[in-house]
Enzyme design. Sequence first.
Site, PDB file in Angstrom:
ATOM      1  N   SER A  19       7.160  -9.859 -17.019  1.00 33.45           N
ATOM      2  CA  SER A  19       6.227  -9.726 -15.891  1.00 33.45           C
ATOM      3  C   SER A  19       5.996 -11.071 -15.201  1.00 33.45           C
ATOM      4  O   SER A  19       5.854 -12.106 -15.869  1.00 33.45           O
ATOM      5  CB  SER A  19       4.875  -9.199 -16.378  1.00 33.45           C
ATOM      6  OG  SER A  19       4.995  -7.885 -16.867  1.00 33.45           O
ATOM      7  N   TYR A 158      13.160  -0.162  -0.283  1.00 33.55           N
ATOM      8  CA  TYR A 158      11.794  -0.655  -0.550  1.00 33.55           C
ATOM      9  C   TYR A 158      10.775   0.296   0.093  1.00 33.55           C
ATOM     10  O   TYR A 158       9.665   0.446  -0.392  1.00 33.55           O
ATOM     11  CB  TYR A 158      11.623  -2.097  -0.068  1.00 33.55           C
ATOM     12  CG  TYR A 158      10.512  -2.823  -0.778  1.00 33.55           C
ATOM     13  CD1 TYR A 158      10.511  -2.924  -2.166  1.00 33.55           C
ATOM     14  CD2 TYR A 158       9.446  -3.401  -0.082  1.00 33.55           C
ATOM     15  CE1 TYR A 158       9.486  -3.583  -2.832  1.00 33.55           C
ATOM     16  CE2 TYR A 158       8.429  -4.071  -0.742  1.00 33.55           C
ATOM     17  CZ  TYR A 158       8.455  -4.156  -2.114  1.00 33.55           C
ATOM     18  OH  TYR A 158       7.433  -4.805  -2.767  1.00 33.55           O
ATOM     19  N   LYS A 165       3.076  -3.569   1.155  1.00 34.48           N
ATOM     20  CA  LYS A 165       3.052  -5.044   1.166  1.00 34.48           C
ATOM     21  C   LYS A 165       2.609  -5.586   2.528  1.00 34.48           C
ATOM     22  O   LYS A 165       1.940  -6.619   2.601  1.00 34.48           O
ATOM     23  CB  LYS A 165       4.414  -5.624   0.775  1.00 34.48           C
ATOM     24  CG  LYS A 165       4.802  -5.388  -0.677  1.00 34.48           C
ATOM     25  CD  LYS A 165       3.796  -5.938  -1.679  1.00 34.48           C
ATOM     26  CE  LYS A 165       4.371  -5.951  -3.095  1.00 34.48           C
ATOM     27  NZ  LYS A 165       3.351  -6.281  -4.127  1.00 34.48           N
ATOM     28  N   ILE A 194      13.248 -10.814  -8.865  1.00 30.25           N
ATOM     29  CA  ILE A 194      13.268 -11.262 -10.265  1.00 30.25           C
ATOM     30  C   ILE A 194      13.433 -10.018 -11.124  1.00 30.25           C
ATOM     31  O   ILE A 194      12.813  -8.992 -10.833  1.00 30.25           O
ATOM     32  CB  ILE A 194      11.939 -11.962 -10.640  1.00 30.25           C
ATOM     33  CG1 ILE A 194      11.724 -13.219  -9.793  1.00 30.25           C
ATOM     34  CG2 ILE A 194      11.906 -12.312 -12.120  1.00 30.25           C
ATOM     35  CD1 ILE A 194      10.398 -13.939 -10.075  1.00 30.25           C
ATOM     36  N   LEU A 197      10.225  -5.201 -15.138  1.00 27.32           N
ATOM     37  CA  LEU A 197      10.110  -3.751 -15.269  1.00 27.32           C
ATOM     38  C   LEU A 197      10.121  -3.100 -13.881  1.00 27.32           C
ATOM     39  O   LEU A 197      10.799  -2.104 -13.644  1.00 27.32           O
ATOM     40  CB  LEU A 197       8.797  -3.444 -16.006  1.00 27.32           C
ATOM     41  CG  LEU A 197       8.598  -2.086 -16.626  1.00 27.32           C
ATOM     42  CD1 LEU A 197       9.665  -1.831 -17.686  1.00 27.32           C
ATOM     43  CD2 LEU A 197       7.200  -2.021 -17.265  1.00 27.32           C
ATOM     44  N   ALA A 198       9.358  -3.691 -12.942  1.00 32.43           N
ATOM     45  CA  ALA A 198       9.208  -3.103 -11.614  1.00 32.43           C
ATOM     46  C   ALA A 198      10.477  -3.185 -10.778  1.00 32.43           C
ATOM     47  O   ALA A 198      10.673  -2.373  -9.881  1.00 32.43           O
ATOM     48  CB  ALA A 198       8.046  -3.754 -10.863  1.00 32.43           C
TER      49      ALA A 198
END
Length: 258
Positions: A19, A158, A165, A194, A197-198
């Site tokens: 995370s 996205y 966002k 990066i 998990l997401a």
Amino acid sequence: MLDLTGKNALVTGIANNRSIAWGIAQQLHQAGANLGITFLPDDKGRNEKKVAELVEPLHPTVFLPLDVQNDAQVAQTFETIQAQWGRLDILIHCLAFASKEGLEGDFSRVSRPVFTQALEISAYSLIALAAGAKPLMTAGGSIVTLTYLGGVRVVPNYNVMGIAKAALEMNVRYLAAEMGPHNIRVNAISAGPIRTLASSAIGGIYDMIHHVEQVAPLRRTVTQMEVGNAAAFLCSDLASGITGQVLYVDAGYEIMGM
Ligand code: NAD
Ligand code: IMJ
């Protein structure tokens, strides 16, 4: 020197050791901050156990369940901080969620409930947490949230998160304007991709990471620790003149046009 000694920092969004919030918590701890950690509760208490074990070396003095969709848990979080710490200095908002259907296929097919949930968890939650933090930030404060380029440019898949966002980044500006007179600064970090998990759950993410490695000026992606360093800076007195900004920590990718 970057020194957060004596500062009380609440960090949301740690799920595991990948995370971004974990990178931020480690850097805040290293800079001397006193940490409070929240975790997303689940039925079997697995998340609580996992996050508790992970953060134990950082000696958090507050450890609480927080689902941002649960108003009672939001209220309880700040009641506990008031009782335990008396004052809050730093709030890290590092969470997002959209249902899978909102992250694939034709954008125009997004349903009202998928849209509403994504916006509620990923954007409204910053307002709710900032409102809870404001009366506790009696010596000024710093609020930092995490955003992504997909909130200002179209990034494949996205989709609904891009709208969330965009709303989140505008929340940063309105909150910064409201809270500036109380010396509370509100900023966002726009991180490059990066593996977390997401992001790992997303189709095509590895190709997108590879693309960034080819195109970004630094020819690589960024790490959780680099985002953590930028967050520690924004929370420190070194950033005392910075509010309402979106700081790109993306190896320079955002400047490129071709
Ligand atoms: P992650 O999965 O480790 O973190 C997401 C967190 O959101 C988890 O801890 C999860 O428990 C939490 N969460 C989801 N729903 C919640 C709810 N209702 N209440 C409370 N918490 C909830 O992934 P990450 O990549 O570290 O994501 C953290 C933030 O960084 C997100 O805002 C994400 O949009 C942003 N971000 C990620 C990347 C990337 O490439 N990984 C890039 C830019 C920005
Ligand atoms: C997410 C979707 C599409 C493209 C993406 C991403 N790229 C990146 C991400 C290129 C970097 C990761 N990101 C920036 C996010 O904000 C992810 C948010 C997210 C991820 C999931 C996956 C699992 C799920 N719901 C989610 N909700 C939000 O069920």
